[in-house]
Write an enzyme that holds these catalytic residues in place. Structure first.
Site, PDB file in Angstrom:
ATOM      1  N   CYS A  77      92.688  53.324  43.564  1.00  0.00           N
ATOM      2  CA  CYS A  77      90.851  53.041  43.125  1.00  0.00           C
ATOM      3  C   CYS A  77      90.714  52.294  42.093  1.00  0.00           C
ATOM      4  CB  CYS A  77      90.996  54.773  44.249  1.00  0.00           C
ATOM      5  SG  CYS A  77      88.492  54.045  44.421  1.00  0.00           S
ATOM      6  N   HIS A 175      92.203  53.283  49.210  1.00  0.00           N
ATOM      7  CA  HIS A 175      93.000  54.792  49.468  1.00  0.00           C
ATOM      8  C   HIS A 175      94.146  55.017  50.713  1.00  0.00           C
ATOM      9  CE1 HIS A 175      90.807  56.503  46.309  1.00  0.00           C
ATOM     10  NE2 HIS A 175      89.293  56.112  46.907  1.00  0.00           N
ATOM     11  N   GLU A 177      96.485  56.938  50.742  1.00  0.00           N
ATOM     12  CA  GLU A 177      96.775  57.706  51.699  1.00  0.00           C
ATOM     13  C   GLU A 177      95.275  59.067  52.617  1.00  0.00           C
ATOM     14  OE1 GLU A 177      93.523  58.439  48.153  1.00  0.00           O
ATOM     15  OE2 GLU A 177      95.299  56.847  48.620  1.00  0.00           O
TER      16      GLU A 177
END
Length: 193
Positions: A77, A175, A177
């Site tokens: 990001c 993202h 994650e």
């Protein structure tokens, strides 16, 4: 394997740590230059505003260290955006790893782009086993235009580079994650590079 998540006060680092744990790895949070330099893999996260994040990197000397790392580095990001030449956000000079300038979406679309969008034209071992048009989670108001270093694209108002690669440096606008099993597979691929 020693994985260091750069902790410079501008990252969503807990969710990255938890994603690594789900994959069976331990990520060390650190802003210690020697520890970062000795890592096998480095993750450079970022959430927040570009100019204040770059200020934190300059204050800690990390702005000089990160571009010279030799091991695989993954910017996520804002981390990816800071690896570029500059950002319109706060008129910020970046680390200059990727030869691209980050620009803002126009006011013709809802900003930030927030939610799930697909990635396509996947061109790297980072995406091994990942199908075209998989959906990733994104939250951003600024983007990297299409460029030679792009290894994935996304369309929101315009087609833009949602992942970049140059030598040992990788960057993803999304993202991983927070993108479920597919995102975790991308993190796992990075750790296996």
């Amino acid at each position: 394997m020693k994985i260091v998540i750069i902790n410079y006060g501008a990252g969503n680092i807990q969710s990255i740590q938890f994603a690594l744990q789900r994959l069976g790895y331990e990520g060390i949070l650190s802003n210690n230059i020697a520890e970062i330099q000795s890592a096998d893999k480095v993750i450079f996260p970022g959430v927040g505003e570009a100019s204040s994040a770059m200020k934190k990197l300059r204050e800690s000397g990390l702005d000089k260290i990160i571009p010279n790392l030799k091991q695989p580095v993954l910017g996520i990001c804002l981390g990816m955006q800071l690896m570029c030449n500059s950002s319109e956000e706060g008129n910020t000079k970046g680390l200059g790893i990727f030869d691209i300038d980050i620009i803002k979406f126009s006011n013709k679309v809802k900003v930030p782009q927030m939610g799930w969008n697909n990635i396509y034209n996947l061109k790297s071992s980072l995406f091994a086993g990942i199908s075209e048009n998989e959906y990733m989670y994104l939250v951003h108001s600024f983007y990297a235009p299409k460029c030679a270093e792009a290894i994935a694209f996304t369309n929101y108002e315009t087609e833009y580079s949602s992942a970049l690669q140059k030598n040992n440096f990788y960057g993803v606008q999304f993202h991983p994650e927070k993108s479920g099993k597919i995102g975790e597979q991308i993190l796992k691929n990075f750790l296996e590079i």
